[in-house]
Design an enzyme around this catalytic site. Structure first.
Site, PDB file in Angstrom:
ATOM      1  N   CYS A  96       0.930  -1.174   0.027  1.00  0.00           N
ATOM      2  CA  CYS A  96      -0.059   0.059   0.128  1.00  0.00           C
ATOM      3  C   CYS A  96       0.918   1.233   0.038  1.00  0.00           C
ATOM      4  CB  CYS A  96      -0.854  -0.063   1.210  1.00  0.00           C
ATOM      5  SG  CYS A  96      -1.912   1.507   1.603  1.00  0.00           S
ATOM      6  N   CYS A 105      -0.808   3.685  -6.242  1.00  0.00           N
ATOM      7  CA  CYS A 105      -1.863   3.286  -5.494  1.00  0.00           C
ATOM      8  C   CYS A 105      -1.940   1.692  -6.042  1.00  0.00           C
ATOM      9  CB  CYS A 105      -3.129   3.800  -5.539  1.00  0.00           C
ATOM     10  SG  CYS A 105      -4.505   3.244  -4.485  1.00  0.00           S
TER      11      CYS A 105
HETATM   12  N1  DGL Z   1      -4.006   0.763  -1.682  1.00  0.00           N
HETATM   13  C1  DGL Z   1      -3.909   1.705  -1.084  1.00  0.00           C
HETATM   14  C2  DGL Z   1      -2.460   2.418  -1.785  1.00  0.00           C
HETATM   15  O1  DGL Z   1      -1.629   1.735  -2.312  1.00  0.00           O
HETATM   16  C3  DGL Z   1      -4.708   2.728  -0.912  1.00  0.00           C
HETATM   17  C4  DGL Z   1      -6.201   2.677  -0.751  1.00  0.00           C
HETATM   18  C5  DGL Z   1      -6.978   3.402   0.338  1.00  0.00           C
HETATM   19  O2  DGL Z   1      -7.142   4.697  -0.080  1.00  0.00           O
HETATM   20  O3  DGL Z   1      -7.274   2.763   1.374  1.00  0.00           O
HETATM   21  O4  DGL Z   1      -2.148   3.589  -1.381  1.00  0.00           O
END
Ligand code: DGL
Length: 270
Positions: free
Chosen positions: A77, A195
């Site tokens: 993430c 993301c």
């Molecule tokens: N998957 C997460 C990232 O790579 C973020 C998603 C969220 O806003 O929770 O930043």
């Protein structure tokens, strides 16, 4: 002591985004036992403050590491990594692999010198991103846009929400239009997917940006880093791999095919 060979790689995200990283890990290390954790009780991270994210991620990973005894933790993430990676590394002894927006390879790829970066609102304002830009793309133009709707769209898509959803396509179109509208934006030829949710909707994004734009994300690099750090280790899987959620997910049944496609054939609540 846990049996080293059965110790899992723990892969962590706020939701299904980390599955784009898990897909890359499966290609490289199919034999590695994995526990995938989606902090769906905390989703989305992108609208939270730095303090909320740092406290949440450090606390959860501390408890998870104690209970689940992973050999390595991957924070799949960008939001959590750009904010909390250093803090998590300070408190956990297990190796931690974070997710870094792929600005360096994007700078090497761009022909026009204009790079778009799509992330969460929290990610795009991080000093971590400023530092990557200064180090690797100082002679380029980096245009950033926070796109929370794309996170919602990816979550829905993996739950099999019908494709006939113009609103969802609108989210991709809106993200492309927002970057294009910035000074220099019409020359964007490379887009960093900062993301982990966004590679899951790459077809929508490719259609929204149109031809002549290439996308880059960090998944393959993360998988290579995990393979490097676990070099020479044995991997033994004694049960199907597990997906854990931090709260009951009402859409879990709809999500199971996407989880199973990546070998996550058991689910539970942490
Ligand atoms: N998957 C997460 C990232 O790579 C973020 C998603 C969220 O806003 O929770 O930043």
């Amino acid at each position: 002591m846990p049996d080293r060979a059965t110790q899992p790689v723990l892969m962590f995200d706020s939701g299904v985004g980390g599955l784009s990283v898990l897909a890359a890990l499966r290609r490289l290390l199919p034999q590695a036992p994995v526990i995938y954790v989606a902090d769906n009780a905390g989703l989305p991270y992108g609208g939270k403050t730095e303090a909320e994210i740092a406290a949440r991620v450090s606390g959860l990973l501390g408890r998870m590491t104690e209970r689940l005894r992973p050999r390595l933790v991957c924070i799949a993430c960008n939001t959590a990594s750009t904010i909390a990676l250093a803090a998590v590394r300070d408190v956990l002894e297990v190796p931690i692999v974070g997710t870094v927006p792929a600005i360096k390879p994007a700078a090497a790829m761009t022909q026009t010198g204009v790079i778009g970066l799509l992330g969460t609102a929290a990610t795009i304002r991080q000093g971590y991103v400023d530092r990557l830009e200064a180090e690797f793309a100082a002679d380029k133009t980096l245009l950033r846009h926070g796109a929370p709707d794309l996170v919602t769209m990816a979550e829905a898509r993996l739950r099999g929400v019908p494709v006939a959803h113009p609103a969802a396509s609108d989210a991709a179109l809106a993200a492309a239009a927002a970057l294009r509208a910035m000074p220099g934006g019409d020359a964007i030829d490379t887009v960093v997917l900062a993301c982990t949710h966004f590679p899951l909707i790459i077809d929508d994004l490719a259609a929204a940006f149109g031809p002549g734009v290439r996308f880059i994300d960090g998944a393959d690099g993360i998988a290579r880093r995990i393979a490097f750090l676990t070099q020479g280790q044995d991997f033994v899987r004694t049960a199907p791999d597990l997906a854990l959620f931090t709260r009951d997910d009402p859409g879990l049944d709809a999500l199971k095919p996407a989880l199973s496609a990546l070998g996550l054939d058991r689910t539970g609540v942490f």
